[in-house]
Design a protein around this motif. Structure first.
Motif, short mmCIF file in Angstrom:
data_model
loop_
_atom_site.label_atom_id
_atom_site.label_comp_id
_atom_site.label_asym_id
_atom_site.label_seq_id
_atom_site.Cartn_x
_atom_site.Cartn_y
_atom_site.Cartn_z
N LYS A 117 1.46 -1.03 -0.28
CA LYS A 117 -0.05 -0.07 0.28
C LYS A 117 0.57 1.22 0.06
O LYS A 117 0.40 2.33 -0.53
N ILE A 118 1.71 1.78 0.61
CA ILE A 118 2.69 2.50 0.63
C ILE A 118 3.59 2.74 -0.84
O ILE A 118 3.46 3.92 -0.91
N LEU A 119 3.84 1.29 -1.25
CA LEU A 119 4.48 1.87 -2.95
C LEU A 119 3.74 2.43 -2.90
O LEU A 119 3.96 3.28 -4.66
N ALA A 120 2.18 1.70 -3.58
CA ALA A 120 0.88 2.11 -4.24
C ALA A 120 0.75 3.95 -4.40
O ALA A 120 0.35 4.57 -4.88
N ILE A 121 0.43 3.82 -2.87
CA ILE A 121 0.16 5.74 -2.40
C ILE A 121 1.33 6.24 -2.51
O ILE A 121 1.47 7.75 -3.35
N TYR A 122 2.48 5.87 -2.45
CA TYR A 122 3.35 6.85 -3.57
C TYR A 122 3.84 6.90 -4.29
O TYR A 122 3.84 8.53 -5.20
N ILE A 123 3.55 6.08 -5.43
CA ILE A 123 3.63 6.82 -7.24
C ILE A 123 2.38 7.25 -7.26
O ILE A 123 2.47 8.04 -8.52
N VAL A 124 0.76 6.78 -6.34
CA VAL A 124 -0.06 7.75 -7.39
C VAL A 124 -0.30 9.22 -6.48
O VAL A 124 -1.33 10.07 -6.89
N MET A 125 0.72 9.41 -5.32
CA MET A 125 1.55 10.81 -4.83
C MET A 125 2.34 11.59 -6.30
O MET A 125 1.82 12.66 -6.70
N ALA A 126 3.87 11.17 -6.49
CA ALA A 126 4.80 11.19 -7.41
C ALA A 126 4.06 11.14 -8.48
O ALA A 126 4.91 12.16 -9.26
N VAL A 127 3.47 10.57 -9.51
CA VAL A 127 3.27 10.35 -10.82
C VAL A 127 2.20 12.05 -11.03
O VAL A 127 2.75 12.18 -12.04
N PRO A 128 1.37 11.72 -10.64
CA PRO A 128 0.62 13.10 -10.73
C PRO A 128 0.71 14.24 -10.23
O PRO A 128 1.45 15.43 -11.45
N MET A 129 1.93 14.89 -9.13
CA MET A 129 2.89 15.83 -8.72
C MET A 129 4.10 16.10 -9.73
O MET A 129 4.02 17.21 -10.71
N PHE A 130 4.95 15.60 -10.12
CA PHE A 130 5.29 15.25 -11.11
C PHE A 130 4.58 15.78 -12.95
O PHE A 130 4.99 17.13 -13.69
N ILE A 131 3.69 15.27 -13.23
CA ILE A 131 2.63 15.63 -14.72
C ILE A 131 2.69 16.87 -14.14
O ILE A 131 2.67 17.98 -15.20
N GLN A 132 1.60 17.70 -13.15
CA GLN A 132 1.54 18.24 -12.57
C GLN A 132 2.37 19.81 -12.92
O GLN A 132 2.48 20.82 -13.66
N SER A 133 3.93 19.82 -11.99
CA SER A 133 4.84 20.56 -12.68
C SER A 133 5.29 20.42 -13.78
O SER A 133 5.82 21.78 -14.87
N ALA A 134 5.20 20.01 -14.53
CA ALA A 134 6.02 19.57 -16.23
C ALA A 134 5.01 20.61 -17.18
O ALA A 134 5.20 20.65 -17.15
#
Length: 423
Positions: A117-134
């Motif tokens: 769950k930690i891995l999944a939550i980390y991904i669902v935070m990191a990926v859209p944050m990355f897209i938003q900043s891009a």
């Protein structure tokens, strides 16, 4: 089934919120001309319902003094805001503690599933944050950087914002560099994707004269190396000892050589540095340290008042110092204690050694890097929801430690029972 459904709803909310974080707002009722704005109470409802669900699943509450401090600090902040008739940010008295609470509870009650769950939550935070900043960086790229490197318009709302705010979205991705290198042999495709994403973000950041994420790459690798050495160190492991000795020796020799070359301006190194954007408040002389020290001294001069309003003194460049400036030194002390407690929990997490502790190679660098950001940037106060990912990560670390303690107690009790049967 219910557990998967609630987890999916929370994950979807995190993706939507982090991908469009400029859209959810607390102040939309009090401002004119805003469009495409969603009330942040949607996030509050999802986090509240999910927290209650996971609390019933868990069946009990572990005493958490850090959570008490966090709730007390946010309640005091909300009371002061309400007293000053600044009604919009009062909602953060719920939003911020809920981020920590949900982080603790969402990982569940079993340590093996908690890591997934930690891995999944980390991904669902990191990926859209990355897209938003891009997307935010892409706005200036669209205008061929005619808007400058310090501030330009946001992708979603068109409102101007500082580069350092946009850069925050890359932090969780950058902090995965160390674990991507460590696990490259077993996860070549995933590690390669991380390398490509980091290279792309660094290209944008360097073009915009950003400094934080390049430094965080080094921090991420260093932290993973330290944890790996700690986990595998033993008198019998001569190969690791030899490798560590070679790395340290080469590092020291290389650093000394670089200092000598820099001091003597060999190959024009000093000139190159002075002519780069790093020399102006950058690497060797970070201006934010001086700004924060000055802000801390100003807060001591005016412990109960906003020194910027009262005396016209310049503000600090830090989450906690900004809370101290706007509210008072009491709030500063409370939030400092909270963050100190987070650090202690994170260190305990990094020092854990068992078959489930591999997740620390992902989560601990993420914790360190995002908290470095909060320490050097005021966005966790100016846009308070930006503190939410850090609080969520701290909550997951706290929840993992509780599960680890429970697991250890169960093992100890099992060992005692086995010995009793033998006797």
């Amino acid at each position: 089934m219910w557990d998967r459904l609630v987890f999916a709803i929370v994950s979807a909310t995190i993706v939507a919120f982090t991908l469009t974080h400029w859209i959810p707002d607390v102040a939309y009722r009090y401002e004119d001309g805003l469009f495409l704005i969603i009330d942040i109470k949607v996030v509050i409802w999802v986090a509240s319902i999910a927290s209650v669900y996971y609390l019933f699943r868990k069946g009990h509450i572990e005493f958490d003094f850090t959570l008490i401090l966090l709730c007390a600090a946010m309640l005091l902040v909300a009371v002061i805001d309400y007293h000053n008739e600044d009604y919009a940010p009062v909602k953060y008295a719920l939003v911020l503690p809920l981020s920590y609470i949900l982080g603790k509870l969402i990982i569940g009650t079993e340590q093996e599933n908690a890591n997934k769950k930690i891995l999944a939550i980390y991904i669902v935070m990191a990926v859209p944050m990355f897209i938003q900043s891009a997307l935010d960086f892409g706005v200036n790229w669209h205008y061929d950087w005619t808007l400058g490197t310090e501030k330009w318009m946001e992708f979603w709302t068109g409102e101007p914002e500082a580069r350092t705010t946009y850069e925050m979205g890359f932090v969780l991705t950058t902090s995965t560099l160390g674990v991507a290198i460590l696990r490259f042999k077993k996860h070549k495709v995933l590690s390669t994707l991380i390398f490509i994403a980091i290279a792309f973000s660094e290209f944008l950041i360097v073009h915009a004269e950003g400094r934080q994420n390049p430094v965080m790459m080094v921090v991420s690798i260093f932290l993973v190396m330290c944890m790996y050495v700690y986990d595998n160190w033993s008198p019998e492991n001569k190969k690791l000892k030899r490798t560590v000795f070679i790395i340290v020796a080469v590092g020291i020799i290389g650093l000394v050589a670089l200092i000598i070359m820099f001091a003597t301006n060999a190959f024009g190194l000093m000139d190159i540095y002075k002519n780069s954007y790093w020399s102006s408040g950058g690497f060797l002389k970070n201006e934010r340290l001086a700004i924060n020290w000055r802000g801390f001294k100003n807060m001591l001069k005016y412990p109960l008042e906003d020194y910027q309003k009262v005396a016209g003194l310049p503000r600090a460049h830090s989450l906690v110092l900004e809370y101290g400036r706007v509210y008072d030194i009491t709030i500063y002390v409370l939030i400092t204690l909270i963050r100190l407690s987070f650090v202690i929990q994170a260190v305990r997490f990094a020092l854990s050694k068992n078959k489930y502790s591999m997740i620390k190679y992902l989560l601990f660098p993420g914790f360190v890097c995002i908290n470095l950001y909060y320490t050097m940037e005021p966005n966790g106060y100016a846009h308070r929801y930006i503190w939410m990912p850090g609080l969520f990560i701290s909550g997951m670390i706290s929840g993992w430690l509780e599960l680890n303690k429970k697991q250890q107690v169960s093992l100890d009790e099992g060992s005692i029972a086995t010995k009793a049967k033998v006797v």
